[in-house]
Design a protein around this motif. Structure first.
Motif, short mmCIF file in Angstrom:
data_model
loop_
_atom_site.label_atom_id
_atom_site.label_comp_id
_atom_site.label_asym_id
_atom_site.label_seq_id
_atom_site.Cartn_x
_atom_site.Cartn_y
_atom_site.Cartn_z
N THR A 165 0.87 -1.17 0.00
CA THR A 165 0.00 0.00 0.00
C THR A 165 0.90 1.22 0.00
OG1 THR A 165 -1.71 -1.17 1.22
CG2 THR A 165 -1.81 1.24 1.23
N LEU A 166 0.73 2.09 -1.00
CA LEU A 166 1.57 3.27 -1.15
C LEU A 166 0.71 4.52 -1.25
CD1 LEU A 166 4.00 1.83 -3.85
CD2 LEU A 166 4.53 2.20 -1.45
N THR A 167 1.20 5.60 -0.64
CA THR A 167 0.56 6.90 -0.77
C THR A 167 1.55 7.81 -1.47
OG1 THR A 167 -0.67 6.56 1.27
CG2 THR A 167 -0.47 8.83 0.48
N GLY A 168 1.09 8.44 -2.54
CA GLY A 168 1.97 9.33 -3.29
C GLY A 168 1.19 10.17 -4.27
N GLU A 169 1.91 11.04 -4.95
CA GLU A 169 1.29 11.91 -5.94
C GLU A 169 1.31 11.21 -7.29
OE1 GLU A 169 3.99 15.21 -5.26
OE2 GLU A 169 2.34 16.33 -4.39
N PHE A 170 0.16 11.20 -7.94
CA PHE A 170 -0.03 10.49 -9.20
C PHE A 170 -0.24 11.49 -10.32
CE2 PHE A 170 -2.93 8.53 -12.31
CZ PHE A 170 -2.19 7.42 -12.68
N ILE A 171 0.38 11.21 -11.46
CA ILE A 171 0.12 11.99 -12.67
C ILE A 171 0.08 11.03 -13.84
CG2 ILE A 171 2.56 12.53 -13.08
CD1 ILE A 171 1.55 15.23 -14.25
N TYR A 172 -0.85 11.29 -14.74
CA TYR A 172 -1.04 10.47 -15.93
C TYR A 172 -1.01 11.39 -17.14
CZ TYR A 172 -3.30 7.25 -19.21
OH TYR A 172 -3.59 6.46 -20.28
N ALA A 173 -0.15 11.07 -18.09
CA ALA A 173 -0.04 11.91 -19.29
C ALA A 173 -0.04 11.04 -20.53
CB ALA A 173 1.23 12.76 -19.21
N GLY A 174 -1.19 10.55 -20.90
CA GLY A 174 -1.34 9.80 -22.15
C GLY A 174 -0.66 8.44 -22.15
N ASP A 175 0.62 8.40 -22.47
CA ASP A 175 1.32 7.13 -22.57
C ASP A 175 2.30 6.89 -21.42
OD1 ASP A 175 3.09 9.07 -23.29
OD2 ASP A 175 3.88 8.03 -25.03
N ALA A 176 2.24 7.73 -20.39
CA ALA A 176 3.13 7.57 -19.23
C ALA A 176 2.42 8.02 -17.96
CB ALA A 176 4.40 8.38 -19.42
N ALA A 177 2.79 7.38 -16.86
CA ALA A 177 2.23 7.76 -15.56
C ALA A 177 3.31 7.55 -14.50
CB ALA A 177 1.00 6.91 -15.24
N ILE A 178 3.22 8.34 -13.44
CA ILE A 178 4.22 8.29 -12.37
C ILE A 178 3.50 8.34 -11.03
CG2 ILE A 178 6.14 9.53 -11.29
CD1 ILE A 178 6.76 10.67 -14.07
N LEU A 179 4.04 7.59 -10.06
CA LEU A 179 3.60 7.68 -8.68
C LEU A 179 4.83 8.09 -7.87
CD1 LEU A 179 1.28 7.26 -6.63
CD2 LEU A 179 2.21 4.97 -6.25
N ARG A 180 4.75 9.27 -7.22
CA ARG A 180 5.89 9.81 -6.47
C ARG A 180 5.50 9.97 -5.01
NH1 ARG A 180 7.61 15.80 -7.69
NH2 ARG A 180 5.80 16.14 -6.37
N GLY A 181 6.30 9.35 -4.14
CA GLY A 181 6.09 9.48 -2.70
C GLY A 181 7.24 10.25 -2.08
N SER A 182 7.26 10.30 -0.75
CA SER A 182 8.32 11.05 -0.07
C SER A 182 9.68 10.39 -0.23
CB SER A 182 7.97 11.20 1.41
OG SER A 182 7.84 9.92 2.00
N ASP A 183 9.72 9.06 -0.41
CA ASP A 183 11.00 8.38 -0.54
C ASP A 183 11.05 7.41 -1.72
OD1 ASP A 183 9.17 6.67 0.56
OD2 ASP A 183 10.54 5.81 2.03
N PHE A 184 10.19 7.60 -2.70
CA PHE A 184 10.21 6.72 -3.88
C PHE A 184 9.62 7.45 -5.08
CE2 PHE A 184 6.07 6.01 -1.89
CZ PHE A 184 5.21 6.09 -2.97
N VAL A 185 9.99 6.97 -6.26
CA VAL A 185 9.37 7.38 -7.52
C VAL A 185 9.28 6.13 -8.38
CG1 VAL A 185 9.54 8.79 -9.60
CG2 VAL A 185 10.34 9.71 -7.42
N TYR A 186 8.07 5.79 -8.80
CA TYR A 186 7.86 4.62 -9.65
C TYR A 186 7.15 5.04 -10.93
CZ TYR A 186 8.72 1.77 -5.48
OH TYR A 186 9.27 1.20 -4.37
#
Length: 134
Positions: A45-66
């Motif tokens: 279970t992860l809490t982070g900031e999500f962004i979706y831009a067409g063909d890419a998406a990112i989940l960024r937390g305080s100590d991770f980026v996926y």
């Protein structure tokens, strides 16, 4: 005759040593390979900031980026966060359950998250309250 037997014995001994040494190298390669390919198989279970831009998406937390695997779940999450975005590329804080996997291509991040469940979409005020409680 004794020399003939010695030559045969040395030849057999050399072949046996070669066969055993090759077998050990193969075993060693297999043993090393297993260690480097271990990947945690748990759903996190992860809490982070999500962004979706067409063909890419990112989940960024305080100590991770996926990077986020683009599938039906990530597209559903992208639709659900739209009301919380003021602009198209605003990050929205979310809580999701997902599986961390090695990224198949070498571009960007080393690991991706496959979103398995969308738990909730958090607004900024709720995130601040939770951080203060901890």
């Amino acid at each position: 005759m004794m020399i003939e037997q010695m030559k045969k014995f040395l030849l057999i001994l050399a072949l046996a040593i070669t066969a055993f040494s090759c077998q050990d190298e193969s075993r060693q390669d297999l043993m090393n390979q297993n260690e480097t390919e271990k990947v945690p198989d748990s759903i996190q279970t992860l809490t982070g900031e999500f962004i979706y831009a067409g063909d890419a998406a990112i989940l960024r937390g305080s100590d991770f980026v996926y990077g986020v695997t683009i599938d039906s779940m990530s597209k559903t999450l992208a639709e659900q966060i739209q009301p919380f975005q003021k602009e198209e590329f605003d990050l929205v804080t979310v809580r999701v359950k997902g599986k961390i996997v090695p990224k198949p291509r070498q571009e960007g991040w080393d690991e991706n998250i496959e979103i398995r469940e969308i738990i909730e979409i958090l607004d900024a005020e709720k995130v601040l309250e939770e951080q203060e409680e901890k």
